[in-house]
Each structure stands twice: as C-alpha cells, then as structure tokens.
Enzyme design. Structure first.
Site, PDB file in Angstrom:
ATOM      1  N   HIS A 206      35.727  43.870  87.915  1.00 18.79           N
ATOM      2  CA  HIS A 206      35.241  43.422  86.613  1.00 18.79           C
ATOM      3  C   HIS A 206      36.169  42.516  85.838  1.00 18.79           C
ATOM      4  CE1 HIS A 206      33.001  43.798  82.559  1.00 18.79           C
ATOM      5  NE2 HIS A 206      32.413  43.292  83.400  1.00 18.79           N
ATOM      6  N   HIS A 210      37.377  38.684  84.785  1.00 16.00           N
ATOM      7  CA  HIS A 210      37.481  38.367  83.296  1.00 16.00           C
ATOM      8  C   HIS A 210      38.728  37.728  83.002  1.00 16.00           C
ATOM      9  CE1 HIS A 210      33.714  39.362  81.383  1.00 16.00           C
ATOM     10  NE2 HIS A 210      33.619  40.350  82.080  1.00 16.00           N
ATOM     11  N   HIS A 236      26.984  39.238  86.674  1.00 16.00           N
ATOM     12  CA  HIS A 236      26.405  40.525  86.311  1.00 16.00           C
ATOM     13  C   HIS A 236      24.886  40.781  86.471  1.00 16.00           C
ATOM     14  CE1 HIS A 236      29.858  39.788  83.155  1.00 16.00           C
ATOM     15  NE2 HIS A 236      29.799  41.019  83.304  1.00 16.00           N
ATOM     16  N   GLU A 348      27.375  35.179  76.396  1.00 20.23           N
ATOM     17  CA  GLU A 348      28.483  35.736  76.563  1.00 20.23           C
ATOM     18  C   GLU A 348      29.275  35.419  75.105  1.00 20.23           C
ATOM     19  OE1 GLU A 348      32.482  35.706  79.302  1.00 20.23           O
ATOM     20  OE2 GLU A 348      31.171  34.037  79.351  1.00 20.23           O
ATOM     21  N   HIS A 363      26.751  39.500  73.469  1.00 25.68           N
ATOM     22  CA  HIS A 363      27.226  40.142  74.486  1.00 25.68           C
ATOM     23  C   HIS A 363      28.476  40.962  73.987  1.00 25.68           C
ATOM     24  CE1 HIS A 363      30.407  40.314  77.717  1.00 25.68           C
ATOM     25  NE2 HIS A 363      29.557  41.288  78.106  1.00 25.68           N
ATOM     26  N   HIS A 367      29.220  45.231  73.280  1.00 30.96           N
ATOM     27  CA  HIS A 367      30.149  46.081  73.644  1.00 30.96           C
ATOM     28  C   HIS A 367      30.910  46.916  72.797  1.00 30.96           C
ATOM     29  CE1 HIS A 367      30.781  45.745  78.214  1.00 30.96           C
ATOM     30  NE2 HIS A 367      29.953  44.585  77.978  1.00 30.96           N
ATOM     31  N   HIS A 403      23.652  45.517  80.028  1.00 34.55           N
ATOM     32  CA  HIS A 403      23.767  44.538  80.903  1.00 34.55           C
ATOM     33  C   HIS A 403      22.323  44.028  81.490  1.00 34.55           C
ATOM     34  CE1 HIS A 403      27.341  41.997  80.790  1.00 34.55           C
ATOM     35  NE2 HIS A 403      27.893  43.309  80.235  1.00 34.55           N
TER      36      HIS A 403
END
Length: 681
Positions: A206, A210, A236, A348, A363, A367, A403
C-alpha cells in the site's frame, strides 16, 4: 560526477546527522551545510566521523532553493499525505527535488535538506523524485520498514534490538523475535485477521503503490498516469475482495461498510507502536468511538463531518445522472471506457479531479476524520492514528470498512453499465477443457498454507546504536508453491494468441450456501494474467505460482539493497534494480481452514488481439502489472480492470456455472491451513 547510488545512503539512520557514517561511507559536508547546533564544531566532528569511513563522498555547496515551506513541518511531527497542508508541503519539496539540474545538484540539495526537514516528509518526497526523475528512475528505493521500522514493529522489540546491538559484536547477533499477534487478544474477533492487516508486506504494498501514484504534485506528469483513477479503484477493490475472502476463512461475516459517519465505530484498535522520529506512541481508538468535527489549528484543519457527507451525496448524484460537472460547468459523461477513471480521480481526490471544489476530498478526508477520533480538537496534543498514514492504514479494521463503502460507490457505477454479452465474452474456436492445481506435497487441487518466520534487517532505521546488521524475526502467512496446468483447445487451423485470466473466490457464503454470481464476483481475487500462444489442436499450459503478474517475490519486498549489489554501471546492476510495487507473494493464497476451505478457481482465455496494448515493455517493471501498472507505459490490457467480473452478469445468469462460455472453466480447489511454523531458509 558523483554516482546516483549515493543518494540511497540518505535513507540510512534518518535521525542521525548527515555527517555521521551512512553505510560504509561518509558525506564530506561543507561547513555552511551543517545545522546551527553543529556548525561551531564542524571540523572536529567531520574529522572524528570521517576517520571511520571507507569512502568519502564530496558534497558541493550550491545556491539552494527556498526551503521555508518544506521546513514549516516540524522535525518531531508526524507526516500524513491525507492532510491537505502536508500534501502541499510535500508537493513543494517534490518539485524542488525534481527541479535540480543533475545528480550533483540533487545530492547537494538533499544533503542540506535532510537534517532540516521532517524525516518522514523528506523520505517520501525524495522517494517520489527518485522514482520519477529520468536520471534516477532505475534506483531501487529502500523499503520503508528498513528506514522507519517503528511503523510496523512492536515497540518492546526496540529495547531488545538496542541491547543486542550494544552488547553483542556484529556477526554474533541473534534475530529479535516479534510476537506474531501482539496487538490484541482473542476476545476481539477482529484480531483473527491480524496476519492480514498487520502483515508487513501487505502494508508495504500500500505504501509503495502510493509512492508510484502520488495524488498531489506540482509537476502534473507525476500524477497524470494512464488509467490512474481506474487503478485506484481496482487496487483497493481487490484489497476488499481479499480481505473478505480471509474473513470467510476465519468464520467471520464480510466487512460491514462504513456508510454512516454518525454511527459509533464498534471496532477499536490499539497498534502497540512507538514513533521513533516523533518520540510518541501511536494513538489507539477505543470501541464505539464517534467521528467528530475537526478543529486542529496545528494541522490547519477545520472541517465538519457534514462536508464529507455533502461530497458523498454529490458523487452519488453524479453516478446516477451518468455525468460529472467540471469547473467550467461542462459535463463529463461516465461512459463504459473512461467513466471509472474519472470517478476514481474524483473519489481519491487527486489533482486530476475535474472539480475538487464541487466533489471535494472524500477519500482523504475520511482517512483524516477516522485517524483523529481520539483527539478531534487537539486538546490532548495527540497526533493522528494509523489511519492517517498510507504506510500503516491497512493495520486498522476501519480501513476496510471505509474502503468497502468507497468500493460500493464504484460498484454503483459499474452496475449501471450494460452486462457483457455472451458474444463479448466468447473467444471463438478456443475452449478451456481442463484445469488442475498441483501444490507441493498435496493431492491435486489442494493448496496448503502455513506460518513462516522470516528476518528483516533494521540497521538502516536504528538511529544512535552501534553499526552492523540487526535483525527482527516476524511471522507471516505462507503457501506451498504450486503449478496451474490448463488444457486449452484451439479448433482453428492457425496459431491464436490468448490472454489467460485466473481468478479465485470462495464457493460458499457465510451461511455455507453456494454463492450467487452477483455476490461471488465481488470476492473474485486476481491470481494471474498472462499471454499464451495457442497452436492448432490441444495445448497444455503450465504456470508456476512464482510467475504471477499480481505479486512480487519475498526477496524484493524485504531485500537489503546493500548486500550483493553488482558493480556500478554494469548490466548486472540494472537487473538488480527491481521495482518494488506489487502484492507480496507470500499472501497470494488465502489462509483457508484446517479442515479445508472450498474455493472456485476460474480460468478464462480472451482474444489477445482485442486485449493487446501496442508498446515496448523491454527493460520495464511489468511483472506485477495487475495492481501497479507499468512504469512510464500504458496499462498492458485494454479490457476493464477486473474483467470479466467488473459488471453484473447477463440476463439468466445467477451462478458462476451459468456464466461460463466455452473459453472459460472452473475448478474446485480446497485450501487447507496447517497450523505449523517454519523458518525461511
């Protein structure tokens, strides 16, 4: 000219000053590059540490760019890509590193910045720059577990590591064993998934994804990559499919979507991690915590939960209307080909979003809100929890709930698309007549999983301890190697090129009932995808598990970049420099059950002439392309990601068996978990 591999030494021991030894070398730093604390005693410390080095690396003094924005994040603070202020700071530093004219200037700038900028921020920005600059893109970035082991390893281990390194000479040191389920007890049923959520390789995947696909940068080309929004969706979506698969293997229901941001979060999580850089314990989240409006002056965040709810409503409205509206008021239709890509960029909220003002930062903000449930207004001076960091977010059960909800929005778009017709799915003249799986030491069509202990070297990230290797030994899931054998018939009188697509899903649902197609398609995890030449008549195709286009090998996930590196500039060194993005190979197969877990293995051969993307892949990292794409190239498959399970089935299909066309086949496979632990040799 200095050699670019010296830039990798800047990752060593991130809190130790730059003039201290890095590997077996030392940087000869100009006096004006030293921080205020060390400048008065510059000659003394440079001589003291320089005497211990085998190599001295000269650093030129250059006219430096303005670093005030990157330096505005404190050295002792945590860094999060999900926080807008931090994203802007990171984008500025990436821009600075990308703008350096050559390797010499980049080294000089990075050496100066390293001791003045937040170590997490510096590591991220330098990594993105090295991955995207033309003159450094073949460098192999050190894994974040080597540089910042505090993100993955039980805090108790570091005391033992320091003792071992201080007392025992190098060469005689023993690995320090990390407890295999140290974050909770069996009273918490979610803890059954510790081996998945807290797996180091899974979290490294992950983190590295990114790095390859940052969602903010001043240089748009770093973000604007082929089908980037669709890849965000698919990678995802596959994480959720794999997680739900594992949940059924542990007799748990599929993950419950976090579709009500006002409802208490039943699952608590306490990571048991200490931040060595920020000198803080990673905060936990108690059971039934509630998301609250944020007012954190330090992070420049003042946001209401209602903001995220409005963004979600607008995104749902766009999906149902079939179009989004850009900043100029123009409609962008969510069609079959590009719709999922546009939707991925909006959800995103990368800089590719056509209208960030309208559709917001769903998104990333999710978080952030979830990472601050313990201290939404900073009254306790606490930093964010693990959900606030791409390197640690997958440890938290709420990551999958959030998610799963995001994937639900994507599926809302997908189910509006016309199902694939039988003609679209068929490869005329090609039929799959047999599938067999052979695993070492098991009967046909049986896979075995077990526990394995492996070592990872922490010396690169252990500041202020004696030099030399220091190993931690961790436990992870592993499977016995296996081979797919696929029988494919070509009824034509000419060679045909086919694309073999292999997926795996549970056979039964939580109640033990055979799954309906509409549910099972969301459990389908991609195992492999590869090209085959089919001569006329019968073809027997053998494919090893180690060849999967989803995974990267264990040695690449956890490799030590300083051991066995070939001579600089040789073809052998170029081959040594792998790309690090890919699902960890040891997690390819779900855990299964001691008595066996029934699964269905799906194989399809599609027409490569319809799937192929014309491009040169020589010298590129394309062996784990399914989740990561191919660096600087187009995604190597024209079909929608997840095809043929990305849409609902045609009329009359309710089970996988009735979905099949002649170029498809299904094989029952039993996954047996053997509760034993072996050590990697």
């Amino acid at each position: 000219m200095i050699h670019k591999k010296n830039l990798l030494l800047l990752y060593d021991r991130p809190r130790e000053p730059i003039f201290m030894g890095k590997g077996k070398a030392i940087f000869d730093v100009p006096d004006n590059y030293l921080t205020d604390r060390y400048r008065p005693i510059g000659p003394e410390i440079q001589n003291r540490f320089g005497d211990q080095a085998e190599e001295r690396i000269p650093v030129r003094s250059i006219a430096l760019p303005d670093l005030r924005i990157p330096m505005s994040l404190g050295r002792q603070e945590q860094f999060s890509l999900f926080i807008p202020r931090h994203r802007k700071i990171a984008a500025r530093l990436i821009d600075i590193f990308m703008g350096m004219r050559n390797i010499d200037d980049l080294q000089s700038c990075a050496v100066f910045a390293r001791d003045r900028i937040n170590p997490y921020l510096f590591n991220y920005a330098l990594s993105v720059a090295l991955l995207h600059r033309r003159d450094t893109k073949n460098l192999d970035i050190p894994s974040i577990v080597e540089v910042f082991p505090d993100k993955y390893i039980d805090s108790k281990v570091f005391e033992q590591v320091r003792e071992e390194a201080t007392v025992v000479p190098e060469g005689m040191r023993m690995p320090i064993v990390i407890p295999k389920d140290f974050t909770a007890s069996d009273l918490d049923e979610e803890h059954r998934l510790w081996y998945f959520r807290e797996d180091i390789g899974v979290n490294l995947h992950h983190w590295h994804w990114h790095l390859v696909y940052p969602f903010d940068a001043s240089n748009r080309a770093i973000v604007d990559k082929d089908r980037r929004g669709e890849l965000f969706y698919y990678m995802h979506s596959q994480l959720i499919a794999r997680y739900n698969f594992e949940r059924l293997c542990n007799r748990l229901q599929r993950v419950k979507r976090l579709n009500n941001l006002r409802e208490p979060i039943a699952e608590g999580y306490f990571p048991k991690l200490d931040s060595l850089v920020a000198s803080r314990t990673w905060p936990g989240r108690v059971d039934n915590a509630v998301i609250k409006d944020l007012n954190r002056e330090l992070d420049q965040i003042k946001q209401d939960v209602a903001d995220v709810e409005r963004w979600i409503d607008r995104i749902y409205e766009a999906v149902h209307q079939g179009f989004v509206v850009d900043e100029s008021g123009n409609r962008i239709f969510l069609d079959e080909e590009k719709g999922i890509d546009v939707l991925g960029n909006i959800i995103e909220s990368s800089i590719l979003s056509p209208n960030r003002q309208l559709y917001g930062d769903m998104h990333n903000a999710g978080h952030v809100f979830l990472s601050y449930t313990h201290d939404p207004d900073h009254r306790h001076l606490e930093s964010f929890g693990v959900m606030g960091d791409v390197a640690t977010a997958m440890r938290d059960p709420v990551f999958y709930r959030w998610h799963a909800y995001i994937d639900d929005i994507f599926q809302e778009h997908k189910i509006k698309l016309a199902p694939y017709s039988k003609q679209q799915l068929t490869f005329e003249g090609i039929s799959v007549t047999g599938i067999a799986v052979k695993s070492e030491g098991a009967p046909d069509n049986v896979m075995h999983t077990f526990w394995q202990q492996s070592d990872v070297d922490l010396s690169r990230g252990m500041d202020f301890v004696p030099r030399g290797n220091v190993y931690a030994r961790f436990t992870h899931l592993q499977h016995a190697p296996f081979i797919f054998t696929i029988q494919i018939d070509n009824d034509s009188d000419a060679q045909r090129m086919g694309f073999v697509r292999i997926f795996m899903a549970p056979k039964n649902d939580e109640r033990g009932q055979p799954m309906l197609f509409r549910d099972q398609r969301l459990f389908m995890v991609e195992m492999d995808k590869f090209l085959v030449a089919l001569r006329p008549g019968s073809n027997r195709i053998r494919r090893r598990s180690t060849e999967s286009t989803v995974t990267i090998p264990f040695e690449r996930t956890f490799r030590n970049l300083d051991v066995g590196r070939p001579e600089a500039g040789t073809p052998q060194e170029e081959a040594f420099n792998f790309c690090g993005c890919g699902w960890p190979a040891h997690m390819l197969v779900p855990k299964g059950l001691p008595e066996g877990f029934p699964t269905e293995l799906f194989v399809m051969v599609s027409d490569y002439e319809e799937d192929r993307v014309v491009q040169d892949l020589v010298g590129t990292c394309n062996d784990a392309a399914s989740y990561c794409g191919v660096r600087d190239r187009l995604y190597p498959d024209k079909k929608a990601m997840g095809y043929p399970f990305d849409r609902l089935a045609r009329t009359g299909v309710d089970r996988l068996a009735t979905f099949l066309t002649p170029n498809m086949a299904v094989q029952a496979v039993n996954v047996i978990h053997i509760d034993k632990t072996v050590q990697r040799t």
